[in-house]
Write an enzyme that holds these catalytic residues in place. Structure first.
Site, PDB file in Angstrom:
ATOM      1  CG  HIS A 107      -2.064   0.929   1.093  1.00  0.00           C
ATOM      2  ND1 HIS A 107      -1.977   2.278   1.343  1.00  0.00           N
ATOM      3  CD2 HIS A 107      -3.328   0.701   0.670  1.00  0.00           C
ATOM      4  CE1 HIS A 107      -3.146   2.827   1.088  1.00  0.00           C
ATOM      5  NE2 HIS A 107      -3.987   1.904   0.678  1.00  0.00           N
ATOM      6  CG  ASP A 113      -8.477  -4.486  -2.851  1.00  0.00           C
ATOM      7  OD1 ASP A 113      -9.690  -4.308  -2.689  1.00  0.00           O
ATOM      8  OD2 ASP A 113      -7.709  -3.607  -3.276  1.00  0.00           O
TER       9      ASP A 113
END
Ligand code: CMC
Length: 431
Positions: free
Chosen positions: A308, A365
């Site tokens: 991320h 996700d």
């Protein structure tokens, strides 16, 4: 602490104001840099650039903290609902009982789309990706609401656009699904809440009424709360960028949906399941092979659902989703080998020096698709689910921006690296 920084450029010193956020985050305000110095800053992919001041969401990526309007995400998941969180994000405070009832009533009231729109869905081929349909339909919806497209709007017009979109986008998503499986469209029912109605529109058929039970409804509520906002991510920045030209909310959201579609952003939830299925088909337990592929710089393969831009710690959303994954599968009595593979892959990655050094952890996700799969939501609808969850965040950012009296069109600059001044050479005499 000093409220200015000093910049020295060719023996000249300039004062650059320092801006401090409510959580102590600091930034250099360079809005007058070019006028003062003739220089601009260069930050491709914006890793060091704050594009706005915002009071909506706070992330501390090193500590793994996420808060909406100051409230911790864990607390919201435990005690709130997606509808209440939507109100909180958009209007800036938890609603009173009366405000909440009015908000829910307005959202429910607008849950029909113009009947003509149903024919739009049948014009798409059955294999059309639902993200393409969703983005086009959200933009198309605008033609039925010309009174909400004016660049200068009253608060009441903005509220009308907001509630209509919050309500109708889930209808468009469910209709896109129905079209893809060739089933009749289903309408909302007044006694069902927002998310139960979405699932009812997705899975009810003339032969079988579907209303999710409490465990499933709660899991979906939590998933949607966790997706509801994430400050200046790619799609939200797109919504702000498009909206900054005074484009209406329909157009801005449609653009946000397109930005979300990419596999490095919301499209990662579809890519994760496809990756896990590939590993499953390859025998299931060969984590090392895929970890090695992800580390190999000559191989385009990435461990999808890992890493991320902001989190350099475990994504707090992934931790909550992983818990709900276990709960939902147990509740439905499903043993999904894909979940075992995901857990094995996570363990292998989190003990590998490559992932440790780069602080790569599972993101939102990584586990969400396993829940959607258990609920029989097809893989190509996963990113649509993300879009529905992100809707209040996109709306909140659009609203915050257009209500800012200092709003200006977003227009980055560049450093030109092409040909210098050149002459046109006619085609017959070109070398
Ligand atoms: N697998 C293997 N290596 C990775 C991964 C990964 N998933 N993610 C990052 N890296 C490596 C990257 O190659 C780089 O290595 P090096 O320093 O040797 O060049 C290092 O880690 C830093 O990564 P980065 O690419 O500079 O990080 P970024 O902030 O530009 O990208 C990201 C963030 C999310 C796009 C990236 O981690 C990624 O592609 N992850 C996989 C896709 C994914 O799961 N996306 C969902 C993001 S979360 C939800 C959302 O935003 O929608």
């Amino acid at each position: 602490m000093s409220t200015t920084a000093k910049l020295i450029l060719q023996d000249q010193t300039y004062d650059i104001p320092v801006v401090e956020g409510s959580e102590g985050e600091k930034g250099l305000d360079i809005s007058r840099l070019r006028a003062q110095t003739g220089y601009i800053t260069l930050d491709p992919s914006y890793g060091n650039t704050g594009s706005c001041l915002s009071g909506i969401t706070y992330i501390d990526g090193d500590a793994g903290i996420l808060r909406y309007r100051g409230i911790d995400i864990g607390e919201l998941c435990e005690h709130s609902t997606f509808m209440e969180v939507s109100y909180l994000l958009i209007y800036g405070h938890l609603p009173t009982e009366a405000e909440y009832a009015r908000f829910k009533e307005r959202v429910h009231h607008h849950s029909l789309i113009h009947e003509d729109m149903k024919s739009f869905f049948t014009s798409y081929p059955g294999h059309a990706h639902p993200m393409a349909i969703l983005s086009a339909m959200v933009c198309s919806l605008s033609v039925y609401h010309p009174q909400l497209l004016e660049p200068e709007q009253t608060q009441s017009q903005r509220d009308q656009a907001i509630t209509r979109l919050l309500s109708k986008v889930r209808v468009l998503a469910a209709f896109a699904y129905k079209r893809s499986v060739g089933e009749a469209f289903v309408y909302t029912r007044p006694e069902l809440d927002y998310l139960s109605n979405f699932m009812h529109m997705m899975f009810t058929t003339p032969m079988r009424e579907y209303v999710p039970d409490e465990t499933i409804r709660k899991a979906l509520d939590v998933l949607f709360i966790l997706h509801a906002d994430h400050e200046q991510n790619c799609s939200t920045s797109t919504v702000r960028m498009v909206g900054s030209s005074k484009a209406n909310l329909f157009a801005s959201l449609s653009a946000g949906i397109c930005a979300l579609w990419g596999p490095l952003h919301g499209g990662a939830n579809q890519a994760v399941i496809e990756m896990l299925q590939t590993i499953h088909a390859d025998g299931g337990g060969n984590y090392k092979k895929y970890i090695e592929k992800a580390k190999d710089k000559s191989d385009p393969f990435l461990l999808m659902g890992f890493g991320h831009r902001v989190y350099k710690n475990y994504d707090p959303r992934a931790a909550i989703i992983k818990k709900y994954c276990d709960k939902v599968l147990e509740h439905l009595g499903i043993h999904d080998p894909i979940l075992e593979i995901a857990k094995g892959l996570e363990e292998a990655a989190l003990t590998d020096p490559y992932f440790i050094e780069r602080k790569l952890y599972p993101n939102v996700d990584f586990y969400s698709g396993i829940i959607y799969r258990a609920l029989k939501i097809p893989t190509n609808m996963f990113t649509v689910m993300f879009a529905l969850g992100r809707l209040p965040g996109w709306i909140a950012h659009w609203k915050e921006m257009v209500e800012d009296p200092g709003m200006k069109i977003a227009r980055p600059r560049q450093i030109y690296t092409g040909e210098r001044s050149n002459n046109y050479v006619p085609i017959g005499i070109r070398p």
